[in-house]
Write an enzyme that holds these catalytic residues in place. Structure first.
Site, PDB file in Angstrom:
ATOM      1  CG  ASP A 143      -1.783   1.447   1.407  1.00  0.00           C
ATOM      2  OD1 ASP A 143      -2.681   1.453   0.525  1.00  0.00           O
ATOM      3  OD2 ASP A 143      -1.223   2.229   2.109  1.00  0.00           O
TER       4      ASP A 143
ATOM      5  CE1 TYR B 233       0.705   7.797   2.971  1.00  0.00           C
ATOM      6  CE2 TYR B 233       1.216   5.602   1.873  1.00  0.00           C
ATOM      7  CZ  TYR B 233       0.510   6.614   2.751  1.00  0.00           C
ATOM      8  OH  TYR B 233      -0.654   5.998   3.583  1.00  0.00           O
TER       9      TYR B 233
ATOM     10  CE  LYS C 174      -3.590   4.973   1.277  1.00  0.00           C
ATOM     11  NZ  LYS C 174      -2.261   4.681   1.090  1.00  0.00           N
TER      12      LYS C 174
ATOM     13  N   GLY D  14       2.385   4.181  17.608  1.00  0.00           N
ATOM     14  CA  GLY D  14       3.648   3.512  18.296  1.00  0.00           C
ATOM     15  C   GLY D  14       3.343   3.101  19.816  1.00  0.00           C
TER      16      GLY D  14
END
Length: 344
Positions: A52, A57, A83, A239
């Site tokens: 993905d 990004y 996307k 996280g």
């Protein structure tokens, strides 16, 4: 070999562990091309088949790297997801020496929201070029909704509802993509778009996890009725479910330092983990797959070491008694389905 699960009512089948490629866009810090290649090779060699990525990004960097890694493989060996919703445009004044949109990327572009028919068609074609691939399997509408757009939410939602969805449906109907969905951080917008037509999947980050299961009350039942699968991003809730709260570092939740009530809850989960000798991250990774609507879990993996460690955590033996103890302690939703051990 990872088991595979079906995406919605499509013919696509994805590995239960997928690869989230935001890190390969140099999220917060630079990753060298060599390290990116090694990371992707490790994922491929581990038999992960879902990759993905997104234009956002690294302003195209992640798509380029993912495409380079997959191009030599038979298309039947992988499922590629990217996307739409942002158009990248050249920016000759871009300061590539500083973080832009959270990415340390050398790509001299800027990003602009566009959820219209024309915008989605252009984004799709641009992604094919950056990937260097002839096909995209899953196309997701990125970051639509109030969390991202605030008071401009209705403006962008109108773009999607009046023309953008038509573009997605057309691409799917013409066989140019196999599945459509959203890639978001909020479940409310996923429920909202169900009124526009048939969606195959929703990439939802962080909203169904070892730490929070409110989605069981509304969103997940609606997905089952709608026939849409969940691609589960952010299984570590930014996280905190990877690092825990008993170390010296500041735990993060929802991209910010965690509030005290979240820290307290994770601490109690860690106590149960210690009791059963289960790594917190292993429990976080495996838990969402207990739900039949969840097709795959896609944590971010920015290094070869991280890929290998994630695969190890995915296969770590977590006994049924562990999940039952969490429920007994009130640390899991009473109706949360737990992962079932498969002898195969």
């Amino acid at each position: 070999m990872f088991k595979k699960r079906q995406i919605g009512n499509t013919n696509l089948k994805v590995s239960e562990l997928g690869f989230g490629a935001a890190s390969l866009g140099n999220l917060y810090k630079a990753v060298s091309n060599e390290e990116a290649n090694c990371t992707l090779d490790a994922a491929i060699n581990s038999n992960i088949n879902l990759f993905d990525t997104a234009p956002r990004y690294g302003l195209g960097l992640s798509e380029r790297r993912v495409g380079d890694a997959l191009r030599e493989l038979p298309s039947s060996d992988y499922v590629i997801s990217t996307k739409v919703g942002r158009i990248l445009t050249p920016d000759s004044k871009a300061n590539v020496k500083e973080l832009r949109y959270g990415f340390d990327t050398p790509m001299p572009f800027d990003a602009h929201y566009d959820y219209t028919y024309d915008g989605i068609m252009r984004s799709f074609e641009d992604s094919l070029q950056r990937l260097g691939l002839a096909e995209i399997d899953i196309l997701l509408v990125h970051d639509i909704g109030v969390d991202t757009h605030g008071d401009k939410d209705s403006y962008y939602y109108q773009q999607l509802s009046e023309s953008g969805y038509k573009a997605l449906a057309e691409l799917r109907q013409n066989g140019l993509i196999k599945a459509i969905g959203l890639g978001v951080n909020e479940s409310e917008i996923c429920e909202r778009v169900m009124e526009l037509g048939q969606w195959d999947c929703f990439l939802l980050a962080g909203r169904y996890s070892l730490l929070e299961q409110d989605s069981l009350d509304s969103f997940l039942p609606k997905c089952e009725q709608h026939g849409a699968s969940i691609i589960l991003g952010g299984p570590y809730n930014s996280g905190i479910l990877a690092t825990g709260v008993k170390g010296t570092s500041v735990p993060h939740y929802n991209y910010e330092p965690a509030p005290q009530d979240i820290i307290d809850r994770v601490s109690k989960i860690e106590d149960v983990c210690e009791q059963f000798d289960v790594p917190l991250a292993a429990a976080a990774l495996q838990f969402p797959l207990g739900h039949s609507s969840v097709a795959t879990v896609i944590p971010g993996m920015g290094s070869e070491r991280r890929v290998n460690k994630t695969v190890e955590l995915f296969y770590h033996d977590v006994p049924t008694a562990f999940w039952l103890q969490l429920k007994e302690a009130g640390l899991l939703h009473p109706d949360a389905p737990i992962p079932v051990k498969d002898a195969n």
